[in-house]
Design an enzyme around this catalytic site. Structure first.
Site, mmCIF file in Angstrom:
data_model
loop_
_atom_site.group_PDB
_atom_site.id
_atom_site.type_symbol
_atom_site.label_atom_id
_atom_site.label_comp_id
_atom_site.label_asym_id
_atom_site.label_seq_id
_atom_site.Cartn_x
_atom_site.Cartn_y
_atom_site.Cartn_z
ATOM 1 C CB CYS A 1 7.243 5.090 22.153
ATOM 2 S SG CYS A 1 8.038 5.299 23.733
ATOM 3 C CB THR B 1 10.688 -10.360 -12.033
ATOM 4 O OG1 THR B 1 11.731 -10.113 -12.971
ATOM 5 C CG2 THR B 1 10.046 -11.714 -12.289
ATOM 6 C CG HIS C 1 -0.396 -6.252 5.103
ATOM 7 N ND1 HIS C 1 -0.459 -5.869 6.422
ATOM 8 C CD2 HIS C 1 0.110 -5.194 4.434
ATOM 9 C CE1 HIS C 1 0.000 -4.635 6.539
ATOM 10 N NE2 HIS C 1 0.346 -4.198 5.350
ATOM 11 N N GLY D 1 0.821 -1.209 0.000
ATOM 12 C CA GLY D 1 0.000 0.000 0.000
ATOM 13 C C GLY D 1 0.853 1.256 0.000
ATOM 14 C CG ASN E 1 -3.999 4.703 9.358
ATOM 15 O OD1 ASN E 1 -4.279 5.663 8.621
ATOM 16 N ND2 ASN E 1 -2.924 4.688 10.085
ATOM 17 C CD GLN F 1 -6.727 0.319 8.063
ATOM 18 O OE1 GLN F 1 -7.604 -0.451 8.468
ATOM 19 N NE2 GLN F 1 -5.452 0.142 8.371
HETATM 20 C C1 LIG Z 1 -1.438 -0.041 6.223
HETATM 21 C C2 LIG Z 1 -1.742 1.229 5.500
HETATM 22 C C3 LIG Z 1 -0.902 1.708 4.481
HETATM 23 C C4 LIG Z 1 0.396 1.054 4.136
HETATM 24 O O1 LIG Z 1 0.227 -0.203 3.549
HETATM 25 P P1 LIG Z 1 1.448 -1.243 3.538
HETATM 26 O O2 LIG Z 1 0.965 -2.320 2.624
HETATM 27 O O3 LIG Z 1 1.624 -1.695 4.953
HETATM 28 O O4 LIG Z 1 2.634 -0.523 3.013
HETATM 29 C C5 LIG Z 1 -1.270 2.856 3.810
HETATM 30 N N1 LIG Z 1 -2.410 3.509 4.118
HETATM 31 C C6 LIG Z 1 -3.243 3.079 5.073
HETATM 32 C C7 LIG Z 1 -4.499 3.833 5.350
HETATM 33 C C8 LIG Z 1 -2.936 1.938 5.801
HETATM 34 O O5 LIG Z 1 -3.753 1.524 6.763
#
Ligand SMILES: *Cc1c(COP(=O)(O)O)cnc(C)c1O
Length: 385
Positions: A328, A240, A204, A71, A154, A182
């Site tokens: 933190c 690739t 993920h 993402g 998020n 999200q």
């Molecule tokens: C988790 C997240 C990302 C980043 O995605 P990754 O696949 O972990 O790099 C970007 N934007 C939002 C809103 C997310 O929750």
């Protein structure tokens, strides 16, 4: 003691059905999809099938689906790619984002400003973290090339009126990107209904594998590639392709489309019960984000006079995995910039807690969590006074 995972906004486990779909592509079907021989053709067939499936679900054309590594990379390509293309083609130098975007958008935006001389305006957000279409209209300039507003936040779960902003951007002829990383787990996203030129997803967050994502790029949207090399992904991203992960992402997204209504029906009452009991049972507590227009699995709170990071470690020590918004830094906690932006004072913002439910979360798990949480917060407040 069985550990209970309540941090599904951070990541999700790979669904067993998804991992089964991926398995042959690690060892048996391993060809480079760019190779001309049959090993390559087998991989290419899997790649293009995944692309067609994802395109179909999103209401897009296969040629509009670009596979990325996550993402974050999709967000990077949307912003940097459209900025560099604008500079090359039109000279437009200005873009708009909300101040509570994910760091993948925010940090990219700041680099475009500091290193490359672009100009940015931050859109105002209301106390729930929502951007209004009116604010977009008022902040647009003649030389604005891109508006980027996340679909769902998020940290606080709030949903933005993406379709309305999309319509407006279309009318004004400005590119519109949404980070839907999200919301991809919870809705049927349609790029035409949303009116977006660019949309980011990451597997993920919806029970797919880590390390793979999508950037939807509407036909006619000019992006400068960021990762240069071979001509994979229609020349938009050299590398690739990672076939097992791409196959897994398509399988996971298919399951979202089949099951999201069922999942929401299961999660939403548990989430609502959690929110109302926390607010009723814990003094000096507030919900963050919108009470209704929010992700169905998402509950986020602030507790006055509580150290959020300390709370997370206490909860972890008794088997509950949640998250806090505050970073933190060398033992000196900084309140989350999202909560600060929404107007929470440090005393509140430092006491943040995010509880995000998964498709298999049970009422028993939520009940157990609620047996522990009020006492943990009480204990932390006693420590401070
Ligand atoms: C988790 C997240 C990302 C980043 O995605 P990754 O696949 O972990 O790099 C970007 N934007 C939002 C809103 C997310 O929750």
């Amino acid at each position: 003691m069985k550990n209970i995972y309540l941090d599904y906004a951070a990541t999700t486990p790979v669904d067993e059905r998804v991992s089964a779909a991926m398995k042959p592509y690690f060892t048996q079907i391993f060809g480079n999809p760019s190779s001309l021989h049959r090993f390559g053709q087998q991989s290419e067939a899997a790649l293009e099938k995944s692309r067609r499936e994802l395109a179909g679900f999103l209401g897009a054309l296969p040629s509009e689906i670009i596979f990325t590594s996550c993402g974050s990379e999709s967000d990077n390509l949307a912003l940097r790619g459209s900025a560099f293309a604008a500079r090359e083609n039109t000279g437009a130098n200005h873009f708009l984002i909300s101040p509570i975007e994910h760091p993948a958008v925010l940090a990219t935006a700041w680099q475009l400003i500091n290193l490359h001389g672009f100009e940015m305006s931050l859109l105002p957000v209301d106390k729930f973290g929502r951007v209004s279409p009116q604010a977009v209209l008022e902040t647009l300039r003649e030389d604005t090339f891109l508006v980027s507003v996340m679909h769902a936040n998020n940290e606080i779960g709030t949903l933005n009126p993406i379709a309305e902003i999309g319509k407006l951007c279309q009318e004004k002829g400005v590119l519109f990107h949404t980070d839907a990383v999200q919301s991809g787990a919870h809705f049927q996203l349609d790029v035409n209904l949303l009116g977006v030129n660019l949309l980011s997803l990451g597997a993920h967050k919806f029970y797919g594998p880590k390390g793979v994502g999508v950037l939807y790029i509407r036909t006619g949207t000019d992006l400068m590639p960021i990762q240069t090399g071979g001509s994979q992904e229609f020349g938009q991203r050299a590398a690739t392709q990672n076939i097992p992960l791409i196959v897994g992402m398509a399988a996971a997204y298919e399951l979202v489309q089949k099951e999201y209504e069922k999942r929401t029906k299961h999660i939403l009452p548990l989430r609502d019960d959690l929110i109302s009991r926390v607010l009723a049972e814990i003094p000096s507590s507030q919900l963050t984000g919108h009470p209704v227009d929010r992700l169905p699995n998402h509950a986020s709170f602030v507790f006055d006079g509580v150290d959020g990071n300390h709370l997370i470690s206490i909860l972890d020590s008794v088997g509950f995995a949640c998250s806090s918004g505050s970073a933190c830094k060398t033992g000196d906690p900084e309140p989350s910039s999202v909560l600060t932006e929404l107007g929470f004072s440090p005393s509140w913002a430092l006491g943040s807690l995010r509880v995000t439910l998964g498709k298999d979360t049970t009422a028993q798990e939520i009940n157990k969590f609620l047996e522990i949480l009020p006492g943990s917060i009480h204990q932390l407040r006693e420590l401070r006074s």
